[in-house]
Design a protein around this motif. Structure first.
Motif, short mmCIF file in Angstrom:
data_model
loop_
_atom_site.label_atom_id
_atom_site.label_comp_id
_atom_site.label_asym_id
_atom_site.label_seq_id
_atom_site.Cartn_x
_atom_site.Cartn_y
_atom_site.Cartn_z
N ILE A 146 0.82 -1.22 0.00
CA ILE A 146 0.00 0.00 0.00
C ILE A 146 0.85 1.27 0.00
CG2 ILE A 146 -1.90 -1.15 1.20
CD1 ILE A 146 -1.02 0.37 3.73
N GLU A 147 2.17 1.12 -0.11
CA GLU A 147 3.05 2.29 0.01
C GLU A 147 2.82 3.31 -1.09
OE1 GLU A 147 7.03 0.92 0.19
OE2 GLU A 147 6.89 0.25 2.28
N GLY A 148 2.42 2.88 -2.26
CA GLY A 148 2.26 3.81 -3.37
C GLY A 148 0.89 4.45 -3.46
N PHE A 149 -0.05 4.05 -2.58
CA PHE A 149 -1.40 4.58 -2.68
C PHE A 149 -1.51 5.87 -1.87
CE2 PHE A 149 -5.89 4.82 -1.31
CZ PHE A 149 -6.48 4.89 -2.57
N VAL A 150 -2.12 6.90 -2.47
CA VAL A 150 -2.33 8.17 -1.79
C VAL A 150 -3.69 8.15 -1.12
CG1 VAL A 150 -2.50 10.67 -2.07
CG2 VAL A 150 -0.89 9.36 -3.48
N GLU A 176 -8.84 14.31 2.86
CA GLU A 176 -9.86 14.88 3.74
C GLU A 176 -10.24 13.93 4.86
OE1 GLU A 176 -11.97 12.63 0.54
OE2 GLU A 176 -10.28 14.01 0.65
N GLU A 177 -9.85 12.66 4.76
CA GLU A 177 -10.24 11.67 5.75
C GLU A 177 -9.06 11.03 6.48
OE1 GLU A 177 -12.83 8.69 4.22
OE2 GLU A 177 -14.18 10.10 3.24
N ILE A 178 -7.94 10.81 5.79
CA ILE A 178 -6.86 9.99 6.34
C ILE A 178 -5.53 10.73 6.22
CG2 ILE A 178 -5.59 7.82 6.13
CD1 ILE A 178 -8.14 6.56 5.06
N ARG A 179 -4.81 10.83 7.36
CA ARG A 179 -3.47 11.42 7.34
C ARG A 179 -2.42 10.43 6.86
NH1 ARG A 179 -5.16 13.39 12.55
NH2 ARG A 179 -5.65 15.62 12.45
N GLY A 180 -2.61 9.16 7.19
CA GLY A 180 -1.62 8.18 6.79
C GLY A 180 -1.93 6.80 7.31
N TYR A 181 -1.02 5.86 7.04
CA TYR A 181 -1.16 4.47 7.45
C TYR A 181 -0.05 4.11 8.43
CZ TYR A 181 -3.67 4.53 3.00
OH TYR A 181 -4.50 4.85 1.97
N HIS A 182 -0.35 3.13 9.29
CA HIS A 182 0.63 2.72 10.28
C HIS A 182 0.53 1.21 10.51
CE1 HIS A 182 1.22 6.97 11.36
NE2 HIS A 182 -0.09 7.07 11.29
N TRP A 183 1.69 0.54 10.45
CA TRP A 183 1.77 -0.86 10.85
C TRP A 183 2.21 -0.89 12.31
CZ3 TRP A 183 -0.14 -4.61 7.90
CH2 TRP A 183 -0.24 -4.39 6.51
N VAL A 184 1.43 -1.55 13.17
CA VAL A 184 1.63 -1.45 14.62
C VAL A 184 1.78 -2.84 15.21
CG1 VAL A 184 0.69 -0.56 16.78
CG2 VAL A 184 0.22 0.64 14.63
N MET A 185 2.81 -3.00 16.05
CA MET A 185 2.97 -4.25 16.78
C MET A 185 1.87 -4.37 17.83
SD MET A 185 5.43 -5.90 15.44
CE MET A 185 5.62 -7.19 16.68
#
Length: 267
Positions: free
Chosen positions: A208-212, A216-225
């Motif tokens: 999903i790294e290349g998807f913008v 207006e809804e999402i600042r970013g993505y995070h993989w979390v332990m």
């Protein structure tokens, strides 16, 4: 019993607004409201008749239901209560094309007045390292699993698939059964909701790294332990996800707490 009871319909263009004053018993009020609506829509050719009544006036609401009116909304603190305060008003309307008689009419009327719950479809996705994927919304501090609110006439599963595609740019297959069905208590100004969490399986963290994301809804993505999840989400969400990951909270939960069997004995 009738005490100076009067009914009138104020017409503007092809919309009528139904008013009444004075006191009437339930049968009289039922008949008057029904006749006024029929006369306005059928006799005078209006396309819509509406009425606003106090939320505490059960007689008025029953009369409107029997006459085929459907509730359309609530006006907060719109009507004086006679004691210096205000109460809500309920907006009802009947359209010329509305079914008024028969089972279909009654169920449509009841559907407009019954409680409505939000339905949410979220998806738990893990990567090759066992981390859980979260989205960071723009409108609040805590993070969420991918997914969101299900639209009208959309199943929770279909809604979750649609939301994940909108948020991540990927289409995923979901199992038929959710991992968890959770009743979520009111918070942050939201009413309570029913949330379905589906298993999205594993995807590579780079997929999903290349998807913008929609800005207006999402600042970013995070993989979390898993150990870090409680610091990023609400307590009920942390309980819900922990129960999924360790297998202790599958099935039906309330606020993330598993519901045990009802003890035997009289109830």
């Amino acid at each position: 019993m009738v005490d100076d009871f009067q009914v009138r319909v104020v017409v503007e263009d092809d919309i009528g607004v139904l008013h009444w004053s004075g006191y009437a018993d339930q049968p009289t009020l039922d008949e008057a409201v029904s006749l006024a609506a029929d006369d306005s829509l059928i006799g005078r050719g209006l396309r819509r008749v509406e009425a606003s009544v106090p939320a505490t006036d059960r007689l008025a609401q029953r009369a409107l239901h029997k006459a085929g009116f459907r509730r359309e909304g609530r006006r907060r603190r719109a009507v004086p209560d006679g004691n210096g305060g205000f109460i809500d008003a309920l907006l009802y309307a009947r359209l010329i094309e509305d079914q008024v008689y028969g089972m279909g009419a009654m169920t449509a009327i009841m559907d407009s007045v019954m409680p409505a719950h939000r339905i949410i479809g979220h998806v738990l996705i893990r990567d090759e390292h066992g981390r859980v994927l979260f989205v960071e919304p723009t409108y609040k501090d805590d993070w969420e699993l991918p997914g969101g609110v299900v639209e009208a006439d959309e199943s929770p599963r279909a809604g979750a698939i649609r939301e994940v595609h909108e948020e991540l740019g990927v289409r995923i297959e979901l199992a038929d059964q959710p991992l968890v069905t959770d009743w979520m208590p009111p918070y942050l100004g939201w009413h309570d909701a029913i949330e379905f969490v589906f298993d999205g399986g594993r995807i590579a963290s780079g997929d999903i790294e290349g998807f913008v994301p929609p800005p207006e809804e999402i600042r970013g993505y995070h993989w979390v332990m898993p150990a870090e999840i409680p610091s990023r989400v609400r307590d009920f969400s942390a309980r819900r996800i922990a129960g999924i990951l360790d297998g202790t909270g599958l099935g039906y939960t309330e606020g993330g707490f598993p519901i045990g069997p009802v003890p035997p004995g009289p109830r």
